[in-house]
Design a protein around this motif. Structure first.
Motif, short mmCIF file in Angstrom:
data_model
loop_
_atom_site.label_atom_id
_atom_site.label_comp_id
_atom_site.label_asym_id
_atom_site.label_seq_id
_atom_site.Cartn_x
_atom_site.Cartn_y
_atom_site.Cartn_z
N ILE A 14 -3.61 3.78 4.49
CA ILE A 14 -3.35 2.73 3.51
C ILE A 14 -1.86 2.64 3.21
CG2 ILE A 14 -3.66 2.09 1.08
CD1 ILE A 14 -6.52 2.98 1.27
N ARG A 15 -1.20 3.79 3.07
CA ARG A 15 0.25 3.77 2.84
C ARG A 15 0.97 3.02 3.95
NH1 ARG A 15 -0.32 9.22 1.86
NH2 ARG A 15 0.97 9.78 3.65
N GLU A 16 0.58 3.31 5.18
CA GLU A 16 1.25 2.68 6.32
C GLU A 16 1.00 1.17 6.36
OE1 GLU A 16 1.51 2.96 11.22
OE2 GLU A 16 0.08 4.20 10.10
N VAL A 17 -0.26 0.79 6.21
CA VAL A 17 -0.62 -0.63 6.29
C VAL A 17 0.05 -1.44 5.18
CG1 VAL A 17 -2.52 -2.28 6.05
CG2 VAL A 17 -2.79 -0.23 7.47
N VAL A 18 -0.05 -0.95 3.94
CA VAL A 18 0.52 -1.68 2.82
C VAL A 18 2.04 -1.69 2.90
CG1 VAL A 18 0.75 -1.75 0.31
CG2 VAL A 18 -1.46 -1.19 1.34
N SER A 19 2.63 -0.58 3.31
CA SER A 19 4.08 -0.51 3.44
C SER A 19 4.59 -1.52 4.47
CB SER A 19 4.50 0.90 3.84
OG SER A 19 5.91 0.99 3.94
N VAL A 20 3.92 -1.59 5.62
CA VAL A 20 4.31 -2.56 6.66
C VAL A 20 4.15 -3.99 6.14
CG1 VAL A 20 3.68 -3.51 8.91
CG2 VAL A 20 3.84 -1.04 8.60
N LEU A 21 3.05 -4.24 5.43
CA LEU A 21 2.79 -5.57 4.88
C LEU A 21 3.90 -6.00 3.92
CD1 LEU A 21 0.87 -8.00 4.38
CD2 LEU A 21 -0.21 -6.62 2.60
N LEU A 22 4.24 -5.10 2.99
CA LEU A 22 5.24 -5.44 1.98
C LEU A 22 6.65 -5.52 2.59
CD1 LEU A 22 3.98 -3.26 -1.01
CD2 LEU A 22 3.60 -5.69 -0.60
N THR A 23 6.94 -4.64 3.51
CA THR A 23 8.26 -4.66 4.16
C THR A 23 8.45 -5.95 4.94
OG1 THR A 23 8.25 -2.24 4.36
CG2 THR A 23 9.78 -3.44 5.77
N SER A 24 7.36 -6.43 5.58
CA SER A 24 7.46 -7.68 6.34
C SER A 24 7.75 -8.88 5.45
CB SER A 24 6.15 -7.92 7.12
OG SER A 24 5.08 -8.21 6.24
N GLU A 25 7.47 -8.72 4.14
CA GLU A 25 7.75 -9.79 3.18
C GLU A 25 9.14 -9.65 2.55
OE1 GLU A 25 5.77 -12.50 2.15
OE2 GLU A 25 4.66 -11.96 3.97
N GLY A 26 9.88 -8.63 3.01
CA GLY A 26 11.25 -8.47 2.53
C GLY A 26 11.41 -7.50 1.38
N TYR A 27 10.36 -6.77 1.01
CA TYR A 27 10.45 -5.81 -0.08
C TYR A 27 10.93 -4.46 0.43
CZ TYR A 27 7.48 -9.28 -2.39
OH TYR A 27 6.96 -10.45 -2.91
N ASP A 28 11.65 -3.74 -0.42
CA ASP A 28 12.07 -2.37 -0.13
C ASP A 28 10.99 -1.44 -0.68
OD1 ASP A 28 13.31 0.04 0.23
OD2 ASP A 28 14.90 -0.30 -1.25
N VAL A 29 10.32 -0.70 0.19
CA VAL A 29 9.16 0.10 -0.21
C VAL A 29 9.44 1.58 -0.04
CG1 VAL A 29 6.70 0.53 0.16
CG2 VAL A 29 7.63 -1.77 0.51
N GLN A 30 9.18 2.36 -1.10
CA GLN A 30 9.19 3.82 -1.02
C GLN A 30 7.76 4.31 -1.23
OE1 GLN A 30 12.22 6.06 -3.06
NE2 GLN A 30 13.61 4.30 -3.15
N THR A 31 7.35 5.33 -0.50
CA THR A 31 5.96 5.78 -0.57
C THR A 31 5.85 7.21 -1.06
OG1 THR A 31 5.96 6.51 1.75
CG2 THR A 31 5.30 4.23 1.30
N ALA A 32 4.71 7.51 -1.66
CA ALA A 32 4.39 8.86 -2.13
C ALA A 32 2.96 9.17 -1.75
CB ALA A 32 4.58 8.96 -3.64
N ALA A 33 2.70 10.43 -1.38
CA ALA A 33 1.38 10.82 -0.91
C ALA A 33 0.46 11.31 -2.02
CB ALA A 33 1.51 11.90 0.17
N ASP A 34 0.99 11.52 -3.22
CA ASP A 34 0.16 11.97 -4.34
C ASP A 34 0.86 11.62 -5.65
OD1 ASP A 34 2.07 14.07 -4.94
OD2 ASP A 34 1.14 15.26 -3.35
#
Length: 246
Positions: A14-34
């Protein structure tokens, strides 16, 4: 300016899919696993926060925070509760559960929107864009602004300070009493059953005796607010359904 989003979910896919989706829209995304990692990222950027003179408050580096509700360590609800004490950054909850009580619990701790899994890319982007648009336009959602100070008749609720004031001054409430009052006040005209109140405030499964617990706290609230149960000005009982303010 590029919007910055914090995404926390213990599911790597889910982190990967959502991150790719948001990044493709021009957003800067940082992720956390917990939850612990998400909170640490939030704290790190808080130390570099800018000051919003228009709203007379500091604002966080992140423009939006997306939290999975159930994560190892700190839950998304616990992370949101801390964030809401520090910032008005909008919070979008992701969850595999869609029961009304779970939604109420998320809104009670300061969440702004709720997206059950599985969700579509279109729905995710719509929620994200709506929250960002509202945040950038108003410096926070109308719900968040109202959370700072709520009025119920002649009762003032200081949300951040968890205090209430009547015409004669401060009124002492227990933490659970305050949480029950806040839940009703933030959802005026909505009728909450005893089960919904208990599961949202106590964050525990509802049992047969739980209804008595809720009833006692409602009775104590009415007494402290000077509310007459036979002709209430604040908390009304809707027989067979529950309690409401409004």
């Amino acid at each position: 300016m590029q919007a910055r989003i914090l995404l926390a979910d213990d599911d790597a896919h889910i982190r990967e899919v959502v991150s790719v989706l948001l990044t493709s829209e021009g957003y800067d995304v940082q992720t956390a696993a917990d939850g612990n990692e998400a909170l640490q990222l939030f704290k790190n950027v808080q130390t570099n926060a800018c000051y919003d003179e228009a709203h007379n408050q500091p604002y966080a580096f992140f423009d939006l925070i997306i939290l999975d509700v159930l994560m190892p360590g700190l839950s998304g609800l616990e992370v949101c509760k801390y964030i809401r004490e520090q910032s008005n950054t909008p919070v979008l909850f992701l969850t595999a559960r869609s029961q009304d009580a779970d939604k109420v619990r998320g809104f009670t701790v300061g969440g702004d929107d709720y997206l059950p899994k599985p969700f579509s890319a279109v729905e995710m982007l719509a929620r994200v864009k709506a929250l960002l648009r509202r945040y950038h336009r108003y410096g926070g959602s109308p719900i968040q602004e109202n959370r700072t100070k709520l009025m119920v008749g002649d009762i003032t609720i200081d949300v951040s300070g968890r205090r209430i004031f009547g015409p004669a001054g401060a009124i002492a409430l227990t933490d659970f009493e305050f949480s029950v009052l806040l839940l009703l006040a933030q959802n005026k005209d909505k009728i909450f059953s005893a089960r919904e109140i208990y599961e949202a405030v106590w964050n525990e499964p509802f049992l047969e005796q739980s209804a008595n617990n809720v009833m006692v706290h409602i009775r104590n609230l009415r007494r402290k607010l000077g509310d007459n149960p036979q002709n209430p000005r604040y908390i009304r009982t809707v027989w067979g359904r529950g309690y409401t303010i409004g």
